[in-house]
Scaffold this active site. Structure first.
Site, PDB file in Angstrom:
ATOM      1  N   SER A   1       0.781  -1.323  -0.017  1.00 16.07           N
ATOM      2  CA  SER A   1       0.070   0.018  -0.204  1.00 16.07           C
ATOM      3  C   SER A   1       0.752   1.223  -0.077  1.00 16.07           C
ATOM      4  O   SER A   1       1.597   1.645  -0.831  1.00 16.07           O
ATOM      5  CB  SER A   1      -0.918   0.075   1.109  1.00 16.07           C
ATOM      6  OG  SER A   1      -2.102   0.883   1.023  1.00 16.07           O
TER       7      SER A   1
ATOM      8  N   ASP B   1      -9.954  -5.885  -3.143  1.00 13.87           N
ATOM      9  CA  ASP B   1      -9.336  -4.774  -2.086  1.00 13.87           C
ATOM     10  C   ASP B   1     -10.375  -3.562  -2.087  1.00 13.87           C
ATOM     11  O   ASP B   1     -10.634  -3.278  -3.135  1.00 13.87           O
ATOM     12  CB  ASP B   1      -7.745  -4.431  -2.994  1.00 13.87           C
ATOM     13  CG  ASP B   1      -7.136  -3.487  -2.026  1.00 13.87           C
ATOM     14  OD1 ASP B   1      -7.794  -2.538  -1.461  1.00 13.87           O
ATOM     15  OD2 ASP B   1      -5.908  -3.668  -1.952  1.00 13.87           O
TER      16      ASP B   1
ATOM     17  N   HIS C   1      -7.501  -6.087   1.067  1.00 12.67           N
ATOM     18  CA  HIS C   1      -6.271  -5.258   1.266  1.00 12.67           C
ATOM     19  C   HIS C   1      -5.409  -5.685   2.524  1.00 12.67           C
ATOM     20  O   HIS C   1      -4.361  -5.172   2.727  1.00 12.67           O
ATOM     21  CB  HIS C   1      -6.505  -3.812   1.646  1.00 12.67           C
ATOM     22  CG  HIS C   1      -5.632  -2.716   1.432  1.00 12.67           C
ATOM     23  ND1 HIS C   1      -4.938  -2.427   0.238  1.00 12.67           N
ATOM     24  CD2 HIS C   1      -5.119  -2.004   2.348  1.00 12.67           C
ATOM     25  CE1 HIS C   1      -4.277  -1.604   0.145  1.00 12.67           C
ATOM     26  NE2 HIS C   1      -4.198  -1.129   1.560  1.00 12.67           N
TER      27      HIS C   1
HETATM   28  N1  LIG Z   1      -8.790   3.035   7.521  1.00 11.72           N
HETATM   29  C1  LIG Z   1      -7.946   1.820   7.854  1.00 11.72           C
HETATM   30  C2  LIG Z   1      -6.928   2.001   6.853  1.00 11.72           C
HETATM   31  C3  LIG Z   1      -5.666   1.497   7.300  1.00 11.72           C
HETATM   32  C4  LIG Z   1      -5.201   0.230   6.484  1.00 11.72           C
HETATM   33  O1  LIG Z   1      -5.952  -0.343   5.854  1.00 11.72           O
HETATM   34  N2  LIG Z   1      -3.625  -0.011   6.828  1.00 11.72           N
HETATM   35  C5  LIG Z   1      -3.075  -1.160   6.163  1.00 11.72           C
HETATM   36  C6  LIG Z   1      -2.180  -0.613   5.252  1.00 11.72           C
HETATM   37  S1  LIG Z   1      -2.951   0.567   4.191  1.00 11.72           S
HETATM   38  C7  LIG Z   1      -2.371  -2.024   6.998  1.00 11.72           C
HETATM   39  O2  LIG Z   1      -1.435  -2.592   6.726  1.00 11.72           O
HETATM   40  N3  LIG Z   1      -3.135  -2.186   8.336  1.00 11.72           N
HETATM   41  C8  LIG Z   1      -2.403  -2.741   9.388  1.00 11.72           C
HETATM   42  C9  LIG Z   1      -2.764  -4.431   9.559  1.00 11.72           C
HETATM   43  O3  LIG Z   1      -3.574  -4.868   8.475  1.00 11.72           O
HETATM   44  O4  LIG Z   1      -2.118  -4.971  10.228  1.00 11.72           O
HETATM   45  C10 LIG Z   1      -7.661   1.760   9.194  1.00 11.72           C
HETATM   46  O5  LIG Z   1      -7.178   2.524   9.814  1.00 11.72           O
HETATM   47  O6  LIG Z   1      -7.383   0.623   9.756  1.00 11.72           O
END
Ligand SMILES: N[C@@H](CCC(=O)N[C@@H](CS)C(=O)NCC(=O)O)C(=O)O
Length: 280
Positions: free
Chosen positions: A149, A225, A258
């Site tokens: 991302s 996604d 995602h």
């Molecule tokens: N609005 C979402 C967007 C954040 C998101 O999807 N983050 C992704 C990267 S863009 C991620 O890797 N989140 C942490 C995880 O899944 O461990 C949130 O705050 O959780």
């Protein structure tokens, strides 16, 4: 430099280190996976390094606890280094929202205040960190870079901006054209200012048009996604790659979202891809 976590994992060690970063002017954590080959007494043999860059809201923890990458790094004898996503600490500027400030450094060097003081993630990831890793660990100068991302954007941009520094690059669900995506427009307006010309130096699709090095790009993107249509839009990069003859393998993976479930499903293939380039 201080080791704050040390856990046996697939015959090697999953560690987390804390240090004072000169580029960022604050204390930073980074994760290092040392595969078994790093401890087999062949101290003269240095191992190649894969750098992993995270997405929004992440710290150095998400990849090491969720991606299941250590098994493949152990198989291929690759060190994995995963730095935090932004400068940290009370002195560092922040915003209320998850997509600006801490946890959202976008791997660039900010020019606008209050961000410019600490937000120099490009110089940290491309310069200070590899220098430290290659001095302090059994790490060679054979480097690969990947990410997810915002971190996929970071991997593509850092590889494209620094020809010759990486042997391979890949990305999961990258923000391929941040200048044309709401996440990128918000971050670039704050960190770089209103002049969109200055954004081009931090946009993979723009950089690809004039790339000096034709480093092949490997991208995996989940078709389910939730950010695909609004933020990620890999076909924008694909069109630029086709127009400039830049090698790109874009794989659309049905059913995947995602999350780190997606990353865990394909990280083995990415590590094998990087290991082959790092061995060559
Ligand atoms: N609005 C979402 C967007 C954040 C998101 O999807 N983050 C992704 C990267 S863009 C991620 O890797 N989140 C942490 C995880 O899944 O461990 C949130 O705050 O959780």
């Amino acid at each position: 430099m201080e080791r704050i976590e040390h856990r046996a994992c697939f015959g090697g060690w999953q560690d987390v280190w804390r240090h004072e970063s000169t580029a960022l002017g604050c204390t930073m954590n980074f994760a290092v996976y040392l595969p078994p080959q790093a401890h087999e007494g062949k101290s003269a043999q240095k191992l190649p390094v894969l750098y992993w860059l995270f997405g929004l809201t992440c710290t150095e923890q998400n990849f090491i606890t969720k991606a299941g990458a250590q098994r493949y790094a152990a198989e291929h004898g690759v060190i994995i280094v995963a730095p935090d996503t932004s400068p940290r600490g009370d002195a560092v500027a922040d915003a209320e929202s998850y997509d600006l400030g801490k946890g959202a450094g976008f791997y660039l060097n900010a020019t606008q205040q209050p961000w410019a003081t600490h937000y120099r993630m490009h110089d940290y990831v491309a310069g200070e960190l590899p220098k430290l890793i290659e001095a302090e660990f059994p790490a060679s100068e054979r480097r690969a870079i990947s990410g997810h991302s915002m971190g996929g954007h970071g991997a593509l941009v850092i590889a494209l901006r620094n020809p010759g520094r990486y042997r391979s690059v890949s990305a999961f669900s990258p923000i391929v054209a941040p200048s044309q995506a709401p996440w990128g427009e918000k971050a670039f307006s704050a960190y770089l200012g209103a002049d969109r010309e200055t954004w081009k130096a931090w946009d993979a699709t723009e950089l690809l048009k004039t790339a000096m090095e034709r480093l092949p790009l490997l991208i995996d993107q989940g078709e389910a996604d939730e950010f695909l249509a609004s933020q990620l839009r890999p076909h924008v990069l694909q069109a630029a790659a086709e127009a400039s003859g830049h090698p790109l393998t874009l794989r659309l993976q049905p059913g995947h979202d995602h999350s780190y479930y997606f990353i865990a499903s394909f990280i083995g293939e990415h590590i094998a891809h990087h290991a082959a380039a790092l061995r060559a």
